[in-house]
Design an enzyme around this catalytic site. Structure first.
Site, PDB file in Angstrom:
ATOM      1  N   ASP A  18     110.061 -24.913-112.370  1.00  0.00           N
ATOM      2  CA  ASP A  18     110.482 -25.969-113.304  1.00  0.00           C
ATOM      3  C   ASP A  18     110.781 -27.258-112.552  1.00  0.00           C
ATOM      4  O   ASP A  18     111.271 -27.223-111.425  1.00  0.00           O
ATOM      5  CB  ASP A  18     111.726 -25.487-114.063  1.00  0.00           C
ATOM      6  CG  ASP A  18     111.999 -26.336-115.289  1.00  0.00           C
ATOM      7  OD1 ASP A  18     111.094 -27.072-115.732  1.00  0.00           O
ATOM      8  OD2 ASP A  18     113.126 -26.265-115.802  1.00  0.00           O
ATOM      9  N   HIS A  35     102.667 -32.092-112.058  1.00  0.00           N
ATOM     10  CA  HIS A  35     102.030 -30.770-112.043  1.00  0.00           C
ATOM     11  C   HIS A  35     101.078 -30.644-110.843  1.00  0.00           C
ATOM     12  O   HIS A  35     100.980 -29.579-110.230  1.00  0.00           O
ATOM     13  CB  HIS A  35     101.283 -30.520-113.353  1.00  0.00           C
ATOM     14  CG  HIS A  35     102.199 -30.450-114.552  1.00  0.00           C
ATOM     15  ND1 HIS A  35     103.343 -29.690-114.569  1.00  0.00           N
ATOM     16  CD2 HIS A  35     102.149 -31.059-115.766  1.00  0.00           C
ATOM     17  CE1 HIS A  35     103.961 -29.823-115.744  1.00  0.00           C
ATOM     18  NE2 HIS A  35     103.250 -30.645-116.480  1.00  0.00           N
ATOM     19  N   LEU A 129      98.780  -9.841-100.204  1.00  0.00           N
ATOM     20  CA  LEU A 129      99.743 -10.385-101.189  1.00  0.00           C
ATOM     21  C   LEU A 129      99.091 -10.338-102.561  1.00  0.00           C
ATOM     22  O   LEU A 129      97.968 -10.818-102.738  1.00  0.00           O
ATOM     23  CB  LEU A 129     100.103 -11.837-100.845  1.00  0.00           C
ATOM     24  CG  LEU A 129     100.987 -12.571-101.854  1.00  0.00           C
ATOM     25  CD1 LEU A 129     102.439 -12.061-101.806  1.00  0.00           C
ATOM     26  CD2 LEU A 129     100.978 -14.082-101.606  1.00  0.00           C
TER      27      LEU A 129
HETATM   28  C1  FPP Z   1     107.528 -26.759-115.714  1.00  0.00           C
HETATM   29  O1  FPP Z   1     107.926 -28.029-115.322  1.00  0.00           O
HETATM   30  C2  FPP Z   1     106.211 -26.508-115.194  1.00  0.00           C
HETATM   31  C3  FPP Z   1     105.123 -26.194-115.953  1.00  0.00           C
HETATM   32  C4  FPP Z   1     105.156 -26.060-117.397  1.00  0.00           C
HETATM   33  C5  FPP Z   1     103.825 -26.000-115.326  1.00  0.00           C
HETATM   34  C6  FPP Z   1     103.904 -25.348-114.001  1.00  0.00           C
HETATM   35  C7  FPP Z   1     102.645 -25.574-113.309  1.00  0.00           C
HETATM   36  C8  FPP Z   1     102.521 -25.757-111.985  1.00  0.00           C
HETATM   37  C9  FPP Z   1     103.590 -25.694-110.993  1.00  0.00           C
HETATM   38  C10 FPP Z   1     101.252 -26.035-111.404  1.00  0.00           C
HETATM   39  C11 FPP Z   1     100.418 -24.824-111.340  1.00  0.00           C
HETATM   40  C12 FPP Z   1      99.630 -24.853-112.551  1.00  0.00           C
HETATM   41  C13 FPP Z   1      98.393 -24.474-112.635  1.00  0.00           C
HETATM   42  C14 FPP Z   1      97.705 -24.936-113.815  1.00  0.00           C
HETATM   43  C15 FPP Z   1      97.716 -23.668-111.600  1.00  0.00           C
HETATM   44  P1  FPP Z   1     108.211 -29.081-116.450  1.00  0.00           P
HETATM   45  O2  FPP Z   1     106.942 -29.789-116.750  1.00  0.00           O
HETATM   46  O3  FPP Z   1     108.842 -28.426-117.637  1.00  0.00           O
HETATM   47  O4  FPP Z   1     109.216 -30.027-115.731  1.00  0.00           O
HETATM   48  P2  FPP Z   1     110.434 -30.819-116.398  1.00  0.00           P
HETATM   49  O5  FPP Z   1     111.436 -29.784-116.818  1.00  0.00           O
HETATM   50  O6  FPP Z   1     110.923 -31.651-115.268  1.00  0.00           O
HETATM   51  O7  FPP Z   1     109.892 -31.623-117.534  1.00  0.00           O
END
Ligand code: FPP
Length: 247
Positions: A18, A35, A129
């Site tokens: 997150d 992202h 892994l």
């Molecule tokens: C949550 O952060 C994150 C996500 C919903 C996406 C997680 C994805 C990645 C780490 C990249 C890997 C992804 C792929 C497609 C391989 P948020 O967007 O909710 O962050 P915020 O809480 O700061 O808004």
């Protein structure tokens, strides 16, 4: 397993990644830039797990509820998934990483579905892994789909039979569940499998979650006494006839 020694590494680490959006917003960038940075952080995390001898890594990349995000962000995440696969699979293969996608694929485009299947096939022989990427996944979906499969076959629903039908039946339950980004909740991740996982919440935003942050989570894990319902005396072998009240 009673991992209270200072050398034990969790066998299975699960992560709610997150904070990508906030990382980007703080830099006046579009959320998708966060992202993209998150993918780089994930790539580093996979290497860190390999270096530390962790056997299973499971990450929450796209939840069943993430479809409710702005269309631009959803399509950006789909494109990022396809791009990341083409970029990362060769190095995952070189490092002995077996990639598994966990979640409901039926809503993904045929192109994305084909990409996931190919990446799984290409890495299927690797054993160093197991890397589970939960995509269009939700803990409630998982429990429901497992129960439904048993119901269709007319089989009894028991803890054991459900467990065998869950989407992560190919790996043991997570020992350590980490959530970055400062929020203190599970958000529909691994509801069944995290029953006895140790929880660790990091204030770091996912793009900033580095090797040191992983080591801190592991160090905290090592201080935990895992009792699985037993007493402290039982798990430490100090008592043989103590009342076995659940902890
Ligand atoms: C949550 O952060 C994150 C996500 C919903 C996406 C997680 C994805 C990645 C780490 C990249 C890997 C992804 C792929 C497609 C391989 P948020 O967007 O909710 O962050 P915020 O809480 O700061 O808004």
């Amino acid at each position: 397993m009673v991992p209270t020694s200072s050398t034990v590494v969790p066998n299975h680490v699960a992560i709610v990644m997150d904070g990508n959006g906030r990382w980007a917003t703080k830099r006046f960038l579009p959320r998708i830039a966060g992202h993209k940075q998150g993918v780089d952080s994930l790539s580093r995390c996979v290497q860190a797990c390999l270096d530390r001898g962790i056997s299973v890594l499971t990450v929450f990349a796209f939840s069943s509820e993430n479809w409710n995000r702005p269309a631009e962000e959803v399509s950006g995440l789909m494109e990022l998934l396809a791009y990341s696969l083409s970029k990362e699979v060769p190095s995952l293969n070189a490092n002995g990483v077996q990639l598994r996608f966990v979640g409901d694929r039926t809503r993904l485009s045929e192109k994305v579905q084909a990409g996931l299947a190919q990446a799984e096939l290409d890495t299927s022989a690797n054993q160093r892994l197991i890397f589970n990427v939960c995509f269009n996944y939700g803990g409630r979906w998982d429990i429901a789909q497992a129960a439904n499969r048993l119901a269709v076959r007319g089989e009894a629903i028991t803890e054991l039979s459900l467990d065998r039908e869950m989407a992560l039946a190919h790996v043991p339950d997570p020992d350590l569940l980490i959530r970055t980004g400062g929020e203190l909740r599970i958000s529909n991740f691994l509801l069944w499998q995290a029953a006895y996982s140790e929880l660790h919440f990091s204030d770091k935003l996912w793009p900033e979650f580095d090797e040191a942050a992983l080591d801190e989570a592991i160090a905290v894990f090592r201080t935990r006494e895992r009792r699985f319902g037993k007493t402290s005396a039982q798990v430490s072998g100090r008592s043989t006839n103590e009342n076995t009240k659940a902890a």
